[in-house]
Design a protein around this motif. Structure first.
Motif, mmCIF file in Angstrom:
data_model
loop_
_atom_site.group_PDB
_atom_site.id
_atom_site.type_symbol
_atom_site.label_atom_id
_atom_site.label_comp_id
_atom_site.label_asym_id
_atom_site.label_seq_id
_atom_site.Cartn_x
_atom_site.Cartn_y
_atom_site.Cartn_z
ATOM 1 N N MET A 72 27.989 18.533 67.362
ATOM 2 C CA MET A 72 28.154 17.394 67.454
ATOM 3 C C MET A 72 27.584 16.436 68.457
ATOM 4 O O MET A 72 27.397 15.416 68.362
ATOM 5 N N ALA A 73 27.910 16.985 69.654
ATOM 6 C CA ALA A 73 26.869 15.687 71.042
ATOM 7 C C ALA A 73 25.965 15.662 70.349
ATOM 8 O O ALA A 73 24.992 14.404 70.564
ATOM 9 N N LEU A 74 24.929 16.918 69.712
ATOM 10 C CA LEU A 74 23.747 16.890 69.789
ATOM 11 C C LEU A 74 23.228 15.465 68.642
ATOM 12 O O LEU A 74 23.203 14.288 68.231
ATOM 13 N N LEU A 75 24.844 15.333 67.050
ATOM 14 C CA LEU A 75 24.050 14.464 66.592
ATOM 15 C C LEU A 75 24.485 13.314 67.029
ATOM 16 O O LEU A 75 23.246 12.411 66.056
ATOM 17 N N ALA A 76 25.608 13.188 68.197
ATOM 18 C CA ALA A 76 25.873 11.533 68.243
ATOM 19 C C ALA A 76 24.452 10.948 68.868
ATOM 20 O O ALA A 76 24.304 10.149 69.006
#
Lengths: 361, 356
Positions: free
Chosen positions: B1-5
């Motif tokens: 998720m953080a990676l996507l952000a």
């Protein structure tokens, strides 16, 4: 005939370079002598060319075509005068000259219809009244343009003024159908008859009365204008404004009034021109003065904007050229005339009577 | 998720960097035009709107070339109509009447444009200012006479029709023509942008401000004037080619003084030195009539009365905003940003208290 013309041109060019290289190189005032020689050779070439053309097409045909084209010549001269007058006082080329004139002609045509319906005046009186109406309408439009538009424009440079005049063209183009309706209008000629002129040793020549009247009106107006320029206070003001507007203003010339009057008078010249031109075409249309205007611009360039008389000579010359060209080749008349003017202007970029003014850097 | 952000954030960052590229706005504009045309194909937008936009774009191309001449080189020319007309007859004659391939037509047209532009450029070395405007007007009239009388090439006063336009052996549909126009339009905008920002553009600008100063800085008057005229003529001839593809008909009466004056008006109304301004100006002069005004009853009764609007626009803008519409818009934008800044400052003062 074309070969002979070519010889004349080549001869003139040859003489110019020969004299320039062999004689003038040793003299101190070379540029001055050069211009003088150029002028003389140009004059000789034009005269010889005209004589050759006249000999080719016979004097009778030449005179007859010139007689028939008198109206065109008068119209062109009047339109050119208007353009030069405005250029002198406002330093801009007035693209609206032809369109303002067209409005005058439309007003005249409307007045004629009105007079025919409501009164039983003779035709000539009606026409004279209509001509005066045309002149008055164009006078007022000219006055309006200068006092309302030009006086209030904030930053005016020549190109900006040109743009404003072309905006006026568009507005008038749009207004005319609204004001005068979409029906075709016409103006009658003063007379559809003519006079046969007998010259011994030649076929009889035909001279329409309308042309004679047009010539008389034109000459009268020009004489009045030049007299006014020479002798009245307004004329002095125009000449002063033409030479330098700021200085003229400082010397107490009311340049605003001078400019406004010049616009009005230029408009009047256009109005009369359109009135005289209307009967010989195929009725009035919104753009019927455009060819005249294009020719008037070229005439001004040919004569040079520096003098008042030069453009008039240019107008007469363009008319003569087109008379001759139409006899030689009726399809390519305009092309021949335009190319001739273009070549002449290339030889003398400031016009035939142009004076060179020193440029400040 | 953080990676996507994170990825999203880098993407946005890159996009914002990209959006600062000078090409970005125009490319987006082009994409918007394509989308609009697709909408018209799908029936969401009236087809007539898309057609008028195509014509406006063609005029804008001509105006772009003219702005190089007027806004940058400072040379007033009234010969535009003749050059555009020549372009229409080139494609009409070579592709239409003679049935040559488009490559041949294009080669002939561009060569013709270069030669003609060079000729006018040479004339401009000798004749300057308003004299030049009138001489080019004379040239345009010569060309119009040729269009009228040289019937083998132009079909004379009856006008030349141009049907069955083929490209690579296949007939070209109306939609494809519109796409070609959009692509050429955007490419030419980018080209113009490059010319303006290059040393050549700067040299032209220097020449406009003062001939003598430019020459003393080592700018060749002849080279740059020729170049300016050749470029303007090229744009005009390309405009003519596209016009013929789109309208499929060319008649000498179109290519009169009015057309040149309208192009001049478009450039001046919009702002002679700004590409956005020129697009805006062309829309004001040509597009407005075709899209908005013809819906009004008064103008339906008198179709010519639409001239009044553009005429008044020209007069008012030259009277009060000689820099063109674009300057007016910029002035409004500056005022707006100033006002917003003021309001924001007040809001901050209200929220966080006054600074001491």
């Amino acid at each position: 005939m074309l070969e002979k013309l070519l010889y004349v041109v080549l001869g003139a060019v040859g003489v110019y370079f020969a004299v320039d290289l062999l004689v003038f190189r040793r003299l101190a005032k070379r540029p001055l002598y050069r211009t003088r020689l150029q002028n003389a050779l140009l004059l000789v070439a034009i005269v010889v060319g005209l004589l050759l053309a006249i000999r080719e097409m016979t004097l009778y045909l030449f005179l007859q075509i010139v007689f028939l084209n008198i109206v065109e010549m008068c119209v062109l001269v009047l339109a050119t005068t208007g353009i030069v007058l405005i250029f002198k006082t406002s330093v801009t080329t007035n693209f609206a000259q032809g369109t303002i004139a067209t409005v005058g002609a439309y007003a005249a045509a409307k007045l004629i219809i009105r007079l025919t319906a409501e009164t039983d005046l003779p035709t000539t009186t009606k026409l004279i009244l209509a001509m005066i109406a045309s002149a008055v309408v164009t006078f007022l439009i000219g006055l309006f343009i200068d006092t309302v538009i030009f006086r209030n424009s904030k930053y005016s440079n020549p190109v900006g003024k040109q743009m404003i005049t072309m905006g006026i063209v568009l507005v008038l183009f749009g207004l005319m159908p609204v004001l005068f309706g979409l029906l075709p209008l016409t103006i009658e000629a003063f007379s559809y008859e003519g006079r046969i002129i007998e010259i011994p040793g030649m076929m009889p020549l035909y001279l329409p009365y309308h042309n004679l009247i047009a010539l008389a009106i034109t000459v009268g107006m020009l004489v009045l204008l030049f007299a006014a320029l020479r002798f009245t206070k307004w004329g002095l003001g125009v000449r002063a404004t033409a030479s330098n507007e700021t200085v003229a203003g400082m010397m107490g010339v009311n340049t605003k009034v001078i400019t406004a009057l010049s616009w009005a008078i230029a408009g009047t010249f256009g109005g009369v021109a359109a009135f005289l031109f209307a009967p010989i075409g195929s009725g009035l249309s919104v753009a019927f003065m455009t060819p005249v205007q294009v020719n008037a611009f070229l005439a001004s360039i040919l004569g040079g904007f520096s003098t008042f008389g030069g453009p008039l000579v240019g107008a007469v010359m363009i008319n003569l050229f087109s008379s001759i060209a139409s006899a030689i080749n009726s399809v390519w008349t305009n092309v021949i005339v335009y190319v001739l003017v273009l070549l002449l202007v290339l030889v003398k970029p400031l016009g035939l009577f142009g004076r060179k003014t020193a440029k400040k850097v | 998720m953080a990676l996507l952000a994170l990825r999203l954030r880098t993407f946005v960052k890159r996009l914002s960097a990209l959006s600062r590229h000078p090409y970005f706005g125009f490319v987006v504009f082009g994409i918007a035009l394509v989308v609009l045309r697709l909408f018209a194909l799908g029936g969401i937008v009236p087809n007539s709107l898309a057609k008028s936009l195509t014509v406006t774009m063609i005029y804008a191309i001509v105006a772009l070339g003219f702005s190089l001449l007027l806004g940058y080189a400072g040379l007033a020319s009234l010969g535009t109509a003749g050059f555009v007309g020549l372009g229409t007859y080139f494609i009409g004659h070579f592709s239409g009447t003679l049935g040559q391939t488009f490559a041949v037509t294009l080669a002939v047209s561009l060569a013709g444009a270069v030669v003609l532009g060079a000729v006018v450029g040479f004339i401009s070395l000798r004749i300057e200012g308003m004299y030049l405007a009138i001489i080019t007007l004379g040239l345009s009239e010569i060309m119009r006479e040729i269009f009228k009388s040289f019937t083998a090439f132009t079909n004379g006063v009856n006008g030349l029709e141009f049907r069955n336009f083929t490209l690579f052996g296949a007939p070209v549909s109306e939609f494809a023509v519109d796409m070609i126009v959009i692509v050429v339009f955007i490419l030419l905008i980018l080209g113009t942008l490059n010319i303006i920002k290059s040393p050549t553009g700067r040299a032209l600008l220097a020449m406009k401000n003062s001939d003598s100063a430019a020459q003393s800085m080592g700018i060749g008057l002849m080279r740059h004037r020729l170049l300016a005229f050749v470029l303007a003529t090229l744009y005009a001839v390309i405009g003519g080619l596209l016009y013929m593809m789109d309208q499929k008909f060319s008649i000498p009466t179109t290519w009169s003084l009015d057309f040149s004056l309208n192009i001049l008006a478009a450039v001046v109304v919009g702002g002679a030195q700004s590409i956005t301004g020129i697009i805006l100006g062309t829309f004001m002069i040509f597009g407005l009539n075709m899209t908005v005004l013809k819906e009004i009853a008064f103008f339906r009764e008198f179709p010519d009365a639409t001239w009044i609007v553009s005429g008044l626009l020209i007069i008012l803008i030259t009277m009060f905003y000689p820099g063109g519409l674009i300057r007016l818009i910029n002035a409004i934008r500056f005022k707006l940003t100033a006002a917003i800044r003021k309001i924001r400052a007040k809001w901050r003062a209200y929220r966080y208290g006054e600074d001491d």
